[in-house]
Design a protein around this motif. Structure first.
Motif, short mmCIF file in Angstrom:
data_model
loop_
_atom_site.label_atom_id
_atom_site.label_comp_id
_atom_site.label_asym_id
_atom_site.label_seq_id
_atom_site.Cartn_x
_atom_site.Cartn_y
_atom_site.Cartn_z
N PRO A 47 7.39 -8.20 -10.03
CA PRO A 47 7.44 -6.76 -10.28
C PRO A 47 6.07 -6.12 -10.49
O PRO A 47 5.98 -4.91 -10.63
CB PRO A 47 8.27 -6.69 -11.56
N ASP A 48 5.01 -6.94 -10.52
CA ASP A 48 3.69 -6.40 -10.84
C ASP A 48 3.25 -5.32 -9.86
O ASP A 48 2.69 -4.30 -10.27
CB ASP A 48 2.65 -7.53 -10.89
N ASN A 73 5.02 -2.12 -10.61
CA ASN A 73 4.60 -1.61 -11.92
C ASN A 73 3.19 -1.04 -11.87
O ASN A 73 2.89 -0.02 -12.50
CB ASN A 73 4.68 -2.72 -12.97
N LEU A 101 2.37 2.77 -12.94
CA LEU A 101 1.40 3.06 -14.01
C LEU A 101 0.21 3.85 -13.49
O LEU A 101 -0.33 4.70 -14.20
CB LEU A 101 0.93 1.75 -14.66
N SER A 142 3.31 -8.21 -15.82
CA SER A 142 4.06 -7.07 -16.34
C SER A 142 5.54 -7.24 -16.05
O SER A 142 5.94 -8.04 -15.19
CB SER A 142 3.56 -5.77 -15.70
N PHE A 168 9.42 -4.80 -15.82
CA PHE A 168 10.11 -3.52 -15.85
C PHE A 168 11.49 -3.81 -16.42
O PHE A 168 12.37 -4.33 -15.72
CB PHE A 168 10.21 -2.92 -14.44
N THR A 221 2.30 -6.80 -20.32
CA THR A 221 2.52 -5.37 -20.10
C THR A 221 4.01 -5.12 -19.87
O THR A 221 4.57 -5.57 -18.87
CB THR A 221 1.72 -4.87 -18.89
N TRP A 222 4.64 -4.42 -20.81
CA TRP A 222 6.09 -4.19 -20.75
C TRP A 222 6.37 -2.71 -20.56
O TRP A 222 5.94 -1.87 -21.36
CB TRP A 222 6.76 -4.67 -22.04
N ILE A 223 7.12 -2.40 -19.50
CA ILE A 223 7.70 -1.07 -19.31
C ILE A 223 9.17 -1.19 -19.65
O ILE A 223 9.90 -1.96 -19.02
CB ILE A 223 7.51 -0.58 -17.86
N LEU A 263 5.95 1.90 -23.15
CA LEU A 263 4.96 0.93 -22.72
C LEU A 263 4.44 0.18 -23.94
O LEU A 263 4.03 0.81 -24.93
CB LEU A 263 3.81 1.66 -22.02
N ARG A 296 8.97 4.85 -8.39
CA ARG A 296 8.59 3.46 -8.22
C ARG A 296 9.39 2.77 -7.13
O ARG A 296 8.87 1.98 -6.35
CB ARG A 296 8.77 2.72 -9.55
#
Length: 392
Positions: free
Chosen positions: A97-98, A101, A105, A128, A130, A173-175, A194, A248
């Motif tokens: 998913p990077d 993401n 971002l 990261s 999602f 990194t968490w969304i 985030l 996205r």
């Protein structure tokens, strides 16, 4: 009018990426660190360093972050080359998913968030996630979101349960998508947050056993247990999560298609070599009509998928949102590439269901691809609604 001409510069970069994947990445396909839960973090780090040394890491990033900022059509050419191995996008830092993401971002994060959460992902130093999908329903229908965020004017407190969260184990990194409860301080509704994955209140319950194994650390089940975040954790505007998700998802659907087109093309090349070398009933397999027809059907499907992807990318490059076009391409390409992989397994016979070649793994992963970013049926439903509304 769509111009299918590939510039010399783009062709050279495509060939460089393909050579890198062939020479440096493919040897890792038999590494024991490629587990049923995908590559380990150790393996990912090792692959990323190879791409960094080659000057190819995160080539798709915007210029302001040191990337090459290719157009969507140019990405289609380059991501296909990266997908020649399912580990290629992992090494080049253009895997899901990077990749999606990073795109999101770069569009909506503020400068402080960019420095803390985006730049390390672009640099390949951290991963990261999602976090949207839930076991109770929020997935292809995010309106069923049940994870809740309560805002007291100072902090957000989030509670809920997510699953199929790709790469959750070890990501920084968490969304997070949660439904912001009505409050006196502003809008409510589906909202993005985030934060750092090591924040107290994020609990990795387990990593799920799934049929695909190409995503780093697999897919996790996550519990948010009174996850407390400051007001600065808000990503974008409150209540706008579904709109941001669409921002996205349209390009992300296409990059999935690009990468898997590369993998399917690899499977086809292996099947062709086998059909040339293996004999049965007095002649090479490829000279038998049944096998030759499968090879031909694959070649037709691969080219049609490529053209469909380029068309949708051309639409995005022209400034359109591309939601309708990307849905059509995702529905078509995911189904056709699965058929390609299936025929390759059939041509290889017993070897096709083994780990003697990567074709069996590509086939299994390709089945999962038909569900990524929405199952075919959801896309077809959205396509039909759009067509029925169209006054033409």
């Amino acid at each position: 009018m769509i111009d299918f001409t590939i510039s010399d510069e783009l062709a050279a970069l495509r060939d460089e990426i393909r050579a890198f994947v062939t020479e440096k990445v493919i040897p890792y396909e038999t590494d024991p660190r490629l587990t049923r839960h995908g590559p380990t973090e150790e393996m990912r780090t090792e692959l990323v360093e190879l791409a960094r040394e080659a000057g190819l890491l995160t080539f798709q990033a915007p210029n302001r972050f040191g990337g090459r900022e290719p157009s969507h059509v140019e990405q289609a050419v380059l991501f296909e080359a990266a997908g020649w191995s399912t580990l290629g996008p992992v090494a080049l830092n253009c895997a899901a998913p990077d990749e999606g993401n990073m795109f999101l971002l770069s569009k909506i994060a503020n400068e402080a968030q960019v420095e803390e959460f985006l730049v390390p992902v672009i640099d390949g130093r951290q991963r990261s996630v999602f976090a949207m999908t839930e076991p109770g329903g929020a997935g292809s229908d995010p309106n069923q979101l049940s994870t809740e965020a309560v805002f007291d004017g100072t902090d957000y407190v989030i509670n809920g349960r997510k699953w199929l969260i790709t790469g959750a184990n070890g990501a920084r990194t968490w969304i997070i998508m949660a439904r912001l409860a009505p409050n006196e301080h502003g809008p409510d509704g589906p909202t993005l947050f985030l934060c750092d994955g090591q924040t107290p209140g994020i609990e990795i319950e387990r990593v799920m056993n799934t049929m695909d194994r190409n995503y780093v650390e697999g897919h996790g089940v996550v519990v948010f247990n009174n996850l407390r975040l400051p007001a600065s954790a808000l990503l974008g505007e409150p209540g706008q999560a579904l709109r941001y998700a669409q921002l996205r998802l349209a390009p992300a659907r296409l990059t999935h298609c690009m990468r898997w087109l590369g993998a399917a093309s690899r499977a086809q090349s292996i099947a062709i070599e086998h059909a040339r070398a293996r004999t049965a009933f007095g002649k090479p397999l490829g000279e038998h009509q049944g096998v030759s027809f499968m090879i031909a059907d694959n070649e037709i499907a691969l080219q049609q998928c490529r053209l469909a992807i380029w068309w949708a990318c051309w639409t995005l490059d022209g400034g359109a949102r591309g939601r309708h076009e990307s849905s059509m391409v995702k529905a078509y390409v995911s189904e056709e590439l699965f058929k390609v992989a299936d025929r390759c397994v059939q041509i290889l016979g017993g070897m096709g269901i083994s780990d003697e070649t990567p074709v069996g793994m590509i086939f299994s992963d390709m089945r999962a691809f038909r569900l990524y970013d929405g199952p075919t049926e959801v896309h077809k439903y959205a396509i039909a609604r759009q067509v029925l509304r169209d006054p033409k």
